[in-house]
Design a protein around this motif. Sequence first.
Motif, mmCIF file in Angstrom:
data_model
loop_
_atom_site.group_PDB
_atom_site.id
_atom_site.type_symbol
_atom_site.label_atom_id
_atom_site.label_comp_id
_atom_site.label_asym_id
_atom_site.label_seq_id
_atom_site.Cartn_x
_atom_site.Cartn_y
_atom_site.Cartn_z
ATOM 1 N N GLY A 58 0.833 -1.205 0.000
ATOM 2 C CA GLY A 58 0.000 0.000 0.000
ATOM 3 C C GLY A 58 0.866 1.253 0.000
ATOM 4 O O GLY A 58 0.607 2.205 -0.740
ATOM 5 N N PHE A 59 1.892 1.251 0.811
ATOM 6 C CA PHE A 59 2.759 2.430 0.939
ATOM 7 C C PHE A 59 3.516 2.701 -0.364
ATOM 8 O O PHE A 59 3.571 3.837 -0.838
ATOM 9 N N THR A 60 4.104 1.639 -0.956
ATOM 10 C CA THR A 60 4.870 1.858 -2.191
ATOM 11 C C THR A 60 3.946 2.163 -3.366
ATOM 12 O O THR A 60 4.280 2.978 -4.218
ATOM 13 N N GLY A 61 2.773 1.529 -3.378
ATOM 14 C CA GLY A 61 1.862 1.745 -4.505
ATOM 15 C C GLY A 61 1.267 3.143 -4.501
ATOM 16 O O GLY A 61 0.938 3.693 -5.545
ATOM 17 N N TYR A 62 1.161 3.728 -3.305
ATOM 18 C CA TYR A 62 0.530 5.041 -3.184
ATOM 19 C C TYR A 62 1.312 6.118 -3.930
ATOM 20 O O TYR A 62 0.728 7.064 -4.442
#
Lengths: 222, 460
Positions: A135-139
Amino acid sequence: MQNFWKNALQWLDERLGLNELYQNLLDRPEPLGNWWNTLGSASLFLFLLQVATGIFLTVYYNPSPDHAYDSIQYIMNEVAFGWLIRGIHHWGASLMVLVVIIHMLRTFVTASYKYPRELTWLVGVGLLLLTLGMGFTGYLLPWHQMAYWATTVGTQIAGSVPFIGEFILRALRGGPDLSALTLQRFFAAHIWILPALMFALIGLHLYLIIKHGESHFPDKED
Amino acid sequence: MNEDVKQQIHEKYERELQRGERFWPDSIFKDAIMALALFIVLILLATFVGVHDSPKADPSDTSYIPRPEWYFLFLFKFLALYGQIPVLGKIEWIATALIPGIAIGILTLLPFIDKSPRRYYAKRALPLGIMGILVWGMVWLTLLADYPTVAPDGSSTPGILQAIAGIVIPLLAYIAFTVMAYTLKERAPHGILLTALGAGALMAGFSLLSMILYPLPAKETAEHPTSLVDRITAGQDLYSIHCLECHGEDGAVKVIEGVAGLEGTVISPISSRDVLYTLNDASLGEIIAYGRPDLGMPPFGKAYNPEGLTRAEIDYIIAFMRHTWDDRYEMPKIQPLFPPLAPNEVPSYEVHITPIVKRYCLSCHRPGKDSNDYFMDTYENILNSGDNGDMNVIAGDENSFLLQVIQGKPILNPDGSEAIGVMPPSGTLKPDVIEVFRRWVLMGMPRTAEEAATLTWPTP
């Protein structure tokens, strides 16, 4: 004709061990379950859905500050059903985090992490953290204002760890500031590193579940 | 854990299997239904809610307020509240590294910390109580995330209320749980349950109190174009305001005329192939942002000019230039902002004025913006709001303030100083837009298309 299929199936079974697979994987006894028991397989389903939609997105996505935003505009407006694929990937991420967390809480409430399933829990926590990492990297990848500044703050928080914070910050950002290198790193982590780890841990998680069987709902005896 | 206990656990599990179900097809069936339901939910979300977009990343726009994904909001709020604690709040790493680190550590090692073989919930009051309060606290911190920690009058009461709900009560509850688990012995589950319910109610109470006493600040809804057509139109509007003065409507100007300070400067016609074929989007963007000071072009980027354009706005201008002048691009079909007026037609508020106001005026003339309280968000406000309510628009009067300022005539105070400057403050409206305003005011500001249809604009 019936004979032909029978023979073909037998030929395959001798070589692939289909019957054995069926007996070991599918035809297993299980304690009585209810809908709370579907959350694990739901997480797996959402993960595979994210993999499938993610692969489609990489066909058009370009991980560079100059083109990332425009390539997503292109996916949303020009590519046939691009909006649907991205919409599913976007909402699927949120839903996956939600389902994984509820799955974890269910396991906690029924105390399924106890003997002999300690390692299943350990691997599960790893999967939860990897899901949040996804979630963090995709954001950051859409490279819009919200993504850029949320990641600036997020990496700053990681950088406040004593002693090694500066190193973590530079490793995440690929330099002192958010740059093309940060986007490239997050992209690599999002599509290669984290998914590879997740596949490995999911495999282990599933092996452990089949090995020990799904846990039963505890009653007064437990 | 000794072998006897292990044996018991295995025997119990065998008994459960005896009265259980089959993985295939019983469990798989439920799993499949669940997966299908989630898939349908996702398709509905993607179709009817879509993806909320924000403008392109702009490192120079440091005023942007960051907001993480919803599942990190609780952490975000926790850090904000922690930072307000006197003295301790200054030691940032306790909240950013130590506390989350301990939490993840406990979660990971849970099976090795909670070694009791008991699984029935009534025998596990302590862990269930701790987890319950933790999850409940995360829920409330997430809900509180957008609420301010400092009141408009500067008092930190909302922050204190929220910190009580999200940090203090959970901590006190944890201490109470631990004490009870070791002193009450077999009556502990009962005590922990009551404490947890009480603490949960208090957490909700303090959170709601903060939400009610200090509500969410009014949200600034900034719309930004997403489809190609919208971006091109936005680029055209920005071009008209910032570029048209020197480069001309068709971008073909070679020698600047009538612009103070740049009179007679020789420039490249920006709609020519020379420019459009040899400069890619990135170079065009840099030229607009940095300018070419030696050749007379001033910088327009926000980093070099506080009033300037954001990265996204520069991209809209480039999209407009490409699709209008570059013959390698195909112009998509663009709806006009408002239907062009026939020679005798009188425009109406709902068909003509609304889209014009939205594009050219509303960015400043709306509640929450400093515009002498003259708001143009509704029909009534256009007619009556602001410091000069009765002078804004007067039916049939060319001296209506609105008509004067959009036609380059500032409103002066009795002493000769400027009371209202020309509008819009930079650049001028296109003649056809001014014509719409003139006809609308002079014919008595019809509101609906039907009203307007009964009127006729007298042609000379």
